[in-house]
Design a protein around this motif. Structure first.
Motif, PDB file in Angstrom:
ATOM      1  N   LYS A 157       0.840  -1.199   0.000  1.00 48.69           N
ATOM      2  CA  LYS A 157       0.000   0.000   0.000  1.00 48.69           C
ATOM      3  C   LYS A 157       0.877   1.252   0.000  1.00 48.69           C
ATOM      4  CE  LYS A 157      -3.745   2.318   2.408  1.00 48.69           C
ATOM      5  NZ  LYS A 157      -4.613   2.347   3.579  1.00 48.69           N
ATOM      6  N   GLU A 169      -6.766   3.530 -11.766  1.00 54.32           N
ATOM      7  CA  GLU A 169      -6.444   2.154 -11.387  1.00 54.32           C
ATOM      8  C   GLU A 169      -4.940   2.000 -11.250  1.00 54.32           C
ATOM      9  OE1 GLU A 169      -7.941  -0.551 -14.327  1.00 54.32           O
ATOM     10  OE2 GLU A 169     -10.021   0.116 -14.089  1.00 54.32           O
ATOM     11  N   TRP A 171      -2.347  -1.304 -10.928  1.00 54.28           N
ATOM     12  CA  TRP A 171      -2.203  -2.755 -10.974  1.00 54.28           C
ATOM     13  C   TRP A 171      -0.779  -3.150 -10.620  1.00 54.28           C
ATOM     14  CZ3 TRP A 171      -5.872  -6.444 -12.652  1.00 54.28           C
ATOM     15  CH2 TRP A 171      -7.080  -5.904 -13.108  1.00 54.28           C
ATOM     16  N   THR A 178      -2.835  -8.070 -10.222  1.00 58.00           N
ATOM     17  CA  THR A 178      -3.704  -7.756  -9.093  1.00 58.00           C
ATOM     18  C   THR A 178      -4.041  -6.271  -9.127  1.00 58.00           C
ATOM     19  OG1 THR A 178      -2.636  -9.469  -7.751  1.00 58.00           O
ATOM     20  CG2 THR A 178      -3.922  -7.815  -6.575  1.00 58.00           C
ATOM     21  N   TRP A 181      -5.450  -0.525  -6.476  1.00 60.09           N
ATOM     22  CA  TRP A 181      -6.145   0.736  -6.216  1.00 60.09           C
ATOM     23  C   TRP A 181      -7.207   0.961  -7.282  1.00 60.09           C
ATOM     24  CZ3 TRP A 181      -4.989   3.957  -2.080  1.00 60.09           C
ATOM     25  CH2 TRP A 181      -3.785   3.698  -1.402  1.00 60.09           C
ATOM     26  N   LYS A 182      -8.359   1.433  -6.860  1.00 60.19           N
ATOM     27  CA  LYS A 182      -9.430   1.805  -7.774  1.00 60.19           C
ATOM     28  C   LYS A 182     -10.042   3.091  -7.255  1.00 60.19           C
ATOM     29  CE  LYS A 182     -12.624   1.004 -10.989  1.00 60.19           C
ATOM     30  NZ  LYS A 182     -12.384   1.417 -12.324  1.00 60.19           N
ATOM     31  N   HIS A 185      -8.959   4.248  -3.788  1.00 60.21           N
ATOM     32  CA  HIS A 185      -9.183   3.343  -2.655  1.00 60.21           C
ATOM     33  C   HIS A 185      -8.326   2.092  -2.810  1.00 60.21           C
ATOM     34  CE1 HIS A 185     -12.520   5.766  -1.262  1.00 60.21           C
ATOM     35  NE2 HIS A 185     -12.985   5.774  -2.498  1.00 60.21           N
ATOM     36  N   LEU A 187      -7.591  -1.635  -2.521  1.00 61.17           N
ATOM     37  CA  LEU A 187      -8.489  -2.775  -2.522  1.00 61.17           C
ATOM     38  C   LEU A 187      -7.934  -3.957  -1.724  1.00 61.17           C
ATOM     39  CD1 LEU A 187      -9.514  -2.669  -6.274  1.00 61.17           C
ATOM     40  CD2 LEU A 187     -10.702  -1.681  -4.308  1.00 61.17           C
ATOM     41  N   LYS A 188      -6.773  -4.434  -2.105  1.00 64.58           N
ATOM     42  CA  LYS A 188      -6.194  -5.583  -1.419  1.00 64.58           C
ATOM     43  C   LYS A 188      -4.815  -5.825  -1.979  1.00 64.58           C
ATOM     44  CE  LYS A 188      -7.491  -9.132  -4.700  1.00 64.58           C
ATOM     45  NZ  LYS A 188      -7.827 -10.495  -4.877  1.00 64.58           N
TER      46      LYS A 188
END
Length: 194
Positions: A157, A169, A171, A178, A181-182, A185, A187-188
């Protein structure tokens, strides 16, 4: 390589990438292999993103151009790529003269050095004035997970947050892609996905 700039399915691009990899050999990692590396990333993101078609974008002199387009139906997205390798690594020299490269370089890379390096790459890309660029793909190249199992979600992060300020976005691509961020935010990030 000109075929990479034409619309094609992600599977077609993957097949072309594999054929070119065989033809280029170690030159795939030299300057002339740039289209190969961008197509490798583009095809994998298009697959992970469930896209119908993908193509590389030619550079233009009048604007900062992202590296590739993906398309699903009539919806188009553009992405920029960057490679996060070990800071200071000179891959071209390694392939030109393997005996002169430093074999311990990979094992000596500290976690905080790698996080700072990814932050720097993300910050540079986010500061560029791309037009109509949906996202950034960070291709994570060093084998950090083989020698640093402490690389955690918090580290990823922190490493990628600067990119989330400039792209819709973000990736991460290692073995798999994976979406981190979107729309600003996080995401994981699961190490098993990488």
């Amino acid at each position: 390589m000109a075929s990479f700039f034409e619309w094609q399915s992600p599977d077609e691009m993957c097949q072309r990438v594999e054929r070119l990899k065989i033809m280029l050999g170690n030159d795939a990692f030299q300057r002339r292999g740039r289209a190969f590396r961008e197509a490798f990333i583009a095809a994998r993101i298009a697959r992970a993103n469930g896209q119908d078609a993908v193509r590389l974008l030619p550079e233009t002199n009048d604007e900062v151009t992202p590296d590739f387009d993906v398309r699903k139906g009539d919806h188009l997205k553009r992405y920029e790529t960057t490679e996060a390798d070990i800071p200071g690594r000179r891959r071209q020299l390694e392939y030109r003269d393997p005996r002169s490269s430093e074999p311990d370089l990979m094992g000596l890379t500290a976690l905080d050095v790698m996080v700072n390096h990814i932050q720097s790459l993300a910050r540079k890309k986010a500061a560029k004035p791309y037009r109509d660029c949906t996202g950034l793909v960070i291709y994570l190249n060093p084998p950090m997970f083989s020698f640093n199992p402490t690389f955690s979600t918090a580290h990823m992060k922190d490493a990628t947050e600067p990119a989330a300020k400039g792209f819709e976005e973000v990736w991460l691509l290692r073995e798999q892609a994976t979406l981190l961020w979107k729309d600003g935010h996080f995401l994981k990030w699961m190490p098993d996905d990488i």
